[in-house]
Write a protein that holds these residues in place. Structure first.
Motif, mmCIF file in Angstrom:
data_model
loop_
_atom_site.group_PDB
_atom_site.id
_atom_site.type_symbol
_atom_site.label_atom_id
_atom_site.label_comp_id
_atom_site.label_asym_id
_atom_site.label_seq_id
_atom_site.Cartn_x
_atom_site.Cartn_y
_atom_site.Cartn_z
ATOM 1 N N PRO A 206 0.823 -1.210 0.000
ATOM 2 C CA PRO A 206 0.000 0.000 0.000
ATOM 3 C C PRO A 206 0.858 1.261 0.000
ATOM 4 O O PRO A 206 1.980 1.271 0.523
ATOM 5 C CB PRO A 206 -0.799 -0.120 1.308
ATOM 6 C CG PRO A 206 0.024 -1.021 2.180
ATOM 7 C CD PRO A 206 0.681 -1.991 1.255
ATOM 8 N N ASP A 207 0.328 2.320 -0.601
ATOM 9 C CA ASP A 207 1.078 3.572 -0.695
ATOM 10 C C ASP A 207 0.826 4.414 0.552
ATOM 11 O O ASP A 207 0.191 5.472 0.513
ATOM 12 C CB ASP A 207 0.659 4.346 -1.945
ATOM 13 C CG ASP A 207 1.515 5.599 -2.133
ATOM 14 O OD1 ASP A 207 2.650 5.621 -1.631
ATOM 15 O OD2 ASP A 207 1.013 6.560 -2.753
ATOM 16 N N ASP A 208 1.320 3.934 1.690
ATOM 17 C CA ASP A 208 1.191 4.680 2.940
ATOM 18 C C ASP A 208 2.582 5.096 3.405
ATOM 19 O O ASP A 208 3.603 4.755 2.790
ATOM 20 C CB ASP A 208 0.466 3.861 4.014
ATOM 21 C CG ASP A 208 1.069 2.476 4.200
ATOM 22 O OD1 ASP A 208 2.314 2.370 4.238
ATOM 23 O OD2 ASP A 208 0.304 1.496 4.310
ATOM 24 N N LEU A 209 2.623 5.846 4.499
ATOM 25 C CA LEU A 209 3.893 6.375 4.978
ATOM 26 C C LEU A 209 4.840 5.269 5.433
ATOM 27 O O LEU A 209 6.056 5.365 5.223
ATOM 28 C CB LEU A 209 3.649 7.364 6.124
ATOM 29 C CG LEU A 209 4.885 8.038 6.718
ATOM 30 C CD1 LEU A 209 5.676 8.780 5.653
ATOM 31 C CD2 LEU A 209 4.487 8.988 7.831
ATOM 32 N N LEU A 210 4.306 4.227 6.052
ATOM 33 C CA LEU A 210 5.167 3.131 6.492
ATOM 34 C C LEU A 210 5.868 2.495 5.301
ATOM 35 O O LEU A 210 7.080 2.249 5.335
ATOM 36 C CB LEU A 210 4.351 2.092 7.253
ATOM 37 C CG LEU A 210 5.132 0.860 7.748
ATOM 38 C CD1 LEU A 210 6.341 1.267 8.582
ATOM 39 C CD2 LEU A 210 4.218 -0.074 8.540
ATOM 40 N N THR A 211 5.130 2.244 4.228
ATOM 41 C CA THR A 211 5.745 1.699 3.017
ATOM 42 C C THR A 211 6.789 2.660 2.472
ATOM 43 O O THR A 211 7.877 2.240 2.048
ATOM 44 C CB THR A 211 4.666 1.429 1.950
ATOM 45 O OG1 THR A 211 3.723 0.487 2.465
ATOM 46 C CG2 THR A 211 5.288 0.874 0.679
#
Length: 248
Positions: A206-211
């Motif tokens: 997923p394109d989230d901050l963790l990634t």
């Protein structure tokens, strides 16, 4: 009524918080005040005068880093605190460069509608649950929930895990019991280890901050797993109570 006297230099006490008269006395009577951190038991110093603070910040003999030997009991706690705010150059600049690659303008822009939905949802829930004239705790019902769930949304952590993250975050930040804090740090870290592994192994993460933090790269350099944990802890430490208190 018996009024318990305030130790004028018990700076970590609840009575000292926001007590500007106490701060004024410190500047006069003990401008460089030594105390013990209730969480780590380590000595800390409070500089209360502007000129002293300026001299301290410019003096290269002082460091942000904890270069004391770590005991086994405190190693876990100190390791998640090895983030940008507690590091000197060149480590600080290196981490800043890598983290900046994850905090892209596009990713931040796309967060806005999600955070707006979160804020609207919290107010709508209060509208449906409270009658006109009801009193409620803004901090408990909105400020704390919004600040913590905002960080979770940024990182791609399910909202269903809110209660657990609230316990972990408050324990890690506020608990003075070393064993309790240690357990919370271990559980928090193991959860994030699993999330990191899932994203590294996924064919389409997923394109989230963790990634973004996991795959941020600069000239072949990436954040280590421990640096990832410390950075995520910093997000919770800096973005949870700070934002909740500001809303309050």
């Amino acid at each position: 009524m018996v009024v318990r006297p305030i130790n004028p230099f018990d700076i970590f006490s609840a009575e000292a918080r926001g007590n500007h008269a106490l701060y004024a006395r410190m500047r006069t009577d003990d401008p460089v005040h030594r105390a013990l951190d209730p969480q780590s038991g380590k000595p800390v110093w409070f500089l209360t005068r502007h000129d002293d603070c300026v001299s301290f910040m410019k003096d290269k003999r002082f460091s942000k880093e904890n270069r004391l030997g770590l005991s086994a009991a405190k190693d876990t706690h100190d390791s998640i605190n090895r983030h940008m705010l507690n590091l000197d150059e060149p480590d600080h600049a290196r981490l800043k460069t890598l983290v900046h690659k994850a905090f892209t303008p596009g990713r931040v822009h796309h967060l806005r509608p999600r955070l707006q939905l979160l804020a609207d949802g919290l107010f709508e829930a209060m509208d449906s649950e409270l009658a006109d004239g009801d009193e409620f705790d803004l901090a408990e019902r909105y400020a704390e929930v919004f600040s913590l769930m905002s960080i979770m949304a940024m990182l791609g952590i399910p909202a269903a895990d809110y209660d657990q993250f609230r316990v972990w975050t408050k324990t890690m930040l506020l608990s003075t019991d070393e064993d309790t804090a240690h357990t919370a740090i271990i559980e928090f870290s193991m959860y994030l280890h699993r999330e990191i592994d899932l994203r590294r192994e996924a064919s389409s993460a997923p394109d989230d901050l963790l990634t973004g933090l996991i795959f941020a790269e600069d000239a072949g350099d990436r954040l280590s797993r421990q640096e990832l944990l410390a950075m995520i802890f910093l997000l919770f430490a800096a973005g949870y109570e700070t934002v909740a208190n500001l809303i309050g």
